[in-house]
Design an enzyme around this catalytic site. Structure first.
Site, PDB file in Angstrom:
ATOM      1  N   LEU A 100       6.052 -44.428  34.019  1.00 15.45           N
ATOM      2  CA  LEU A 100       6.613 -43.328  33.238  1.00 15.45           C
ATOM      3  C   LEU A 100       8.088 -43.618  32.997  1.00 15.45           C
ATOM      4  O   LEU A 100       8.800 -44.027  33.921  1.00 15.45           O
ATOM      5  CB  LEU A 100       6.482 -41.996  33.986  1.00 15.45           C
ATOM      6  CG  LEU A 100       5.144 -41.260  33.942  1.00 15.45           C
ATOM      7  CD1 LEU A 100       5.228 -39.977  34.770  1.00 15.45           C
ATOM      8  CD2 LEU A 100       4.747 -40.923  32.517  1.00 15.45           C
ATOM      9  N   ASP A 101       8.574 -43.394  31.781  1.00 18.34           N
ATOM     10  CA  ASP A 101       9.996 -43.544  31.502  1.00 18.34           C
ATOM     11  C   ASP A 101      10.795 -42.589  32.385  1.00 18.34           C
ATOM     12  O   ASP A 101      10.295 -41.517  32.755  1.00 18.34           O
ATOM     13  CB  ASP A 101      10.283 -43.245  30.028  1.00 18.34           C
ATOM     14  CG  ASP A 101       9.732 -44.316  29.095  1.00 18.34           C
ATOM     15  OD1 ASP A 101       9.510 -45.451  29.562  1.00 18.34           O
ATOM     16  OD2 ASP A 101       9.530 -44.015  27.904  1.00 18.34           O
TER      17      ASP A 101
END
Length: 294
Positions: A38-39
């Site tokens: 996930l960013d």
């Protein structure tokens, strides 16, 4: 050794690697990995595998994802999300209705081709794209095919005084989909600059946000010697076809022997009772144990 799956609710400002590092210290367990990056700015479900469960983490990574987010129409950014610098502005189309937005979103359903954003971890010639971007360099980016099974607006269009329009959306997609890019491509299809202004992952590998735990909650439970946040390894193979085997087949698998099974699936999760005991791979009309988990 601790073994199992953790449904972690990653908070904003933390990389997926940060989450793994903190859990290793918290659980005093080195063998920990995550099932899908996930960013840093994205919140939501981050599947975590601990101990023996790391052997099935690749199947969690391959699973489809569900996201909920927000699109802002009116300007684009360097990173395609709200963290980047503004690179272009445009006026909203003269006609911009919910019906038009909904109709345009349906054109993205099915198999589509995306160009990964420059601010991403995709590697080209051994370097990550964001390294080129930070150095002010441009490079040809490899296009990739992804699958969008759901893409719909979940809120009314919200028009602002500064000539912007925002609305929420939900998307169900395959591994490797850049939702940021989807938001930008949607704006382009509507004839306007755009970016993704918010995103959270609400489901991944059968795990949902409603049952996820934050790092703080897990730390509090560990301090009380409460480990109910740890799910059985079976959660890690939830997206694989299931095949129940008998005692004789269990013995064959334990010796690494092939089985003839009534299935055409390329991969099977072999269960004996309620326990997953192996991942089987189709080879020449038979199934060979790929990973034995007992």
């Amino acid at each position: 050794m601790i073994n199992g799956i953790i449904n972690l609710k990653k908070e904003a400002g933390m990389t997926s690697h940060d989450a793994v590092f903190k859990l290793r210290k918290l659980l005093q367990e080195k063998k920990i990995g995550h099932g899908g990056t996930l960013d840093p700015d994205v919140v939501g479900v981050l599947p975590i595998a601990v101990g023996k469960a790391t052997r099935v983490i690749e199947y969690m990574t391959e699973a489809g994802k569900v996201y909920e987010g927000q699109v802002t129409l009116g300007y684009s950014t360097t990173t395609e999300d709200a963290s980047g610098e503004v690179v272009a502005r445009s006026s909203l189309p003269a006609v911009l209705t919910e019906e038009l937005v909904d109709q345009t979103m349906t054109t993205f359903l099915g198999k589509i081709t995306q160009t990964p954003p420059m601010y991403s971890a995709v590697k080209v010639n051994g370097r990550k794209l964001y390294e080129y971007a930070r150095a002010g360099e441009s490079v040809e980016r490899p296009r990739r095919e992804v699958t969008i099974s759901q893409f719909e607006r979940t809120s009314p269009l919200n028009f602002t005084e500064d000539d912007l329009c925002r609305f929420s959306f939900k998307v169900a997609c395959s591994k490797g989909t850049y939702v940021r890019t989807l938001a930008v491509d949607l704006g382009r299809a509507l004839g306007v600059e755009s970016h993704m202004s918010f995103l959270q992952r609400s489901a991944s590998a059968g795990l949902t946000l409603e049952t996820a735990y934050t790092l703080g909650e897990i730390a509090d439970m560990v301090s009380k010697q409460e480990m109910s946040f740890l799910l059985p390894i079976e959660y890690g193979v939830a997206d694989l076809p299931k095949m129940v085997i008998d005692d004789t087949e269990l013995t064959e698998i334990s010796f690494g022997r092939r089985l003839s099974l009534p299935s055409q699936e390329p991969l099977l999760a072999a269960f004996h009772g309620e326990k997953v005991i192996a991942i089987l791979e189709k080879r020449d009309q038979e199934y060979k144990p790929k990973k034995v988990l007992i």
